[in-house]
Scaffold this active site. Structure first.
Site, PDB file in Angstrom:
ATOM      1  CB  CYS A 206     -28.742 -20.509  59.253  1.00 60.41           C
ATOM      2  SG  CYS A 206     -27.569 -21.557  60.167  1.00 60.41           S
TER       3      CYS A 206
ATOM      4  CE1 TYR B  47     -12.448 -24.704  71.375  1.00 55.66           C
ATOM      5  CE2 TYR B  47     -10.636 -23.364  70.537  1.00 55.66           C
ATOM      6  CZ  TYR B  47     -11.225 -24.600  70.717  1.00 55.66           C
ATOM      7  OH  TYR B  47     -10.604 -25.735  70.246  1.00 55.66           O
TER       8      TYR B  47
ATOM      9  CD  GLN C 151       1.930 -27.300  64.931  1.00 54.59           C
ATOM     10  OE1 GLN C 151       1.373 -28.366  65.178  1.00 54.59           O
ATOM     11  NE2 GLN C 151       3.136 -27.027  65.380  1.00 54.59           N
TER      12      GLN C 151
ATOM     13  CG  HIS D  66      -3.872 -26.255  63.584  1.00 53.43           C
ATOM     14  ND1 HIS D  66      -2.938 -26.659  64.502  1.00 53.43           N
ATOM     15  CD2 HIS D  66      -3.815 -27.161  62.580  1.00 53.43           C
ATOM     16  CE1 HIS D  66      -2.352 -27.769  64.069  1.00 53.43           C
ATOM     17  NE2 HIS D  66      -2.857 -28.094  62.900  1.00 53.43           N
TER      18      HIS D  66
END
Ligand code: BV8
Length: 246
Positions: free
Chosen positions: A150, A69, A103, A121
């Site tokens: 966290c 990504y 999308q 998306h």
């Protein structure tokens, strides 16, 4: 290379008050972003995108998925919206109701000036905690993937295969498909659900359904008008024909 646009289509569009559009990776192809299935060029050629774009793929190899990504985000940063995106932004202004559903996760519609974009998306520019699902804007750039305060891994804020679509976005998209008079399906192979169901929903609600795509798809045989060509050529032409009649 111009494609003949049927006069009947121009007239139906000119008479419409409510228009809905679904776009897929094809509308960003002319900006230089590979479509989803050939997004795996080079290093990624040996991975199946439906393998990487899944929670299981991320759990199995968070570093590989995060870096895939990151590489796609970097390539998107260097591109510009194309005449297809610009024509949709101009078309939006001509109708009482114009719902652009995408999308794509590349923000190119927004960058082209489209005001209301329904992202089915998600968006690659956003990052969220993989456990708390909250958006995290700043995180250490030297970890791959970085961690949320966290302790959980951060992940792109996109919808992976096997994940539910954002409920509000999907509801808006479905309502637009049901209420529109004309539905344009642009640059999508119409294989990924539930997005691919939207043009069929428009069809059964009585809308005129148009496909703009260089190759035939699973949707082609259902539509009223199948314009075979590129979005970057056809959409400006459609806008020009509309300006001539209305
Ligand atoms: C879900 C983000 C509930 C990530 C993406 C019902 C029936 C069958 C299958 C299913 C079903 N329900 C669920 C499924 C499973 C699955 C699915 O649909 N699988 C398919 C492959 C069969 N769907 C899901 O998992 C969805 N979730 O339904 O939740 C659920 C929950 C649990 C269990 C079951 C169900 C989530 C789907 C979202 C996945 N995320 N993207 C990322 O990008 O990394 S999908 C991703 O692929 C894109 O976003 C896009 O949607 C899709 C690729 O499709 P396209 O955009 O159409 O791109 P493609 O490359 O395929 O085609 C491009 C087209 O452009 C081509 O036709 C080409 O000719 C054309 N083109 C090329 N150049 C141009 C052009 N067109 C115009 N101009 C040009 N110049």
């Amino acid at each position: 290379m111009s494609v003949a646009i049927p006069q009947e289509l121009v007239e139906r569009l000119a008479a419409a008050h409510r228009v809905a559009v679904l776009t897929g990776a094809g509308i960003s192809a002319e900006s230089g972003i590979p479509t989803f299935r050939d997004a795996l060029t080079g290093l990624w050629a040996r991975y199946d995108p439906q393998e990487l774009a899944t929670p299981e793929g991320f759990a199995r190899n968070p570093k590989l998925v995060w870096e895939w990504y990151a590489a796609r985000r970097a390539s998107i940063a260097g591109v510009q919206p194309n005449p297809g995106h610009a024509a949709l932004a101009a078309l939006e202004k001509r109708f009482e109701q114009f719902t652009l559903v995408t999308q794509n996760i590349d923000s190119l519609h927004q960058r082209a000036g489209s005001r209301e974009v329904v992202e089915l998306h998600g968006n690659i520019a956003r990052v969220k905690c993989s456990i708390e699902q909250i958006i995290v804007s700043d995180f250490p750039a030297d970890e791959s993937p970085p961690r949320c305060p966290c302790g959980a891994f951060l992940r792109p804020d996109v919808v992976w295969f096997g994940e539910m679509l954002p409920a509000e976005a999907l509801a808006k998209a479905e309502a637009a498909a049901e209420q529109c008079e004309v539905f344009l399906s642009i640059g999508t192979s119409a294989q990924v659900y539930p997005a691919a169901e939207l043009p069929l929903r428009a069809l059964s609600a009585g809308a005129t359904v148009v496909e703009i795509n260089p190759e035939r798809t699973a949707l082609s045989r259902h539509v009223h008008f199948a314009l075979q060509g590129s979005a970057g050529a056809i959409l400006p032409q459609l806008l020009q024909e509309l300006r001539r009649v209305a």
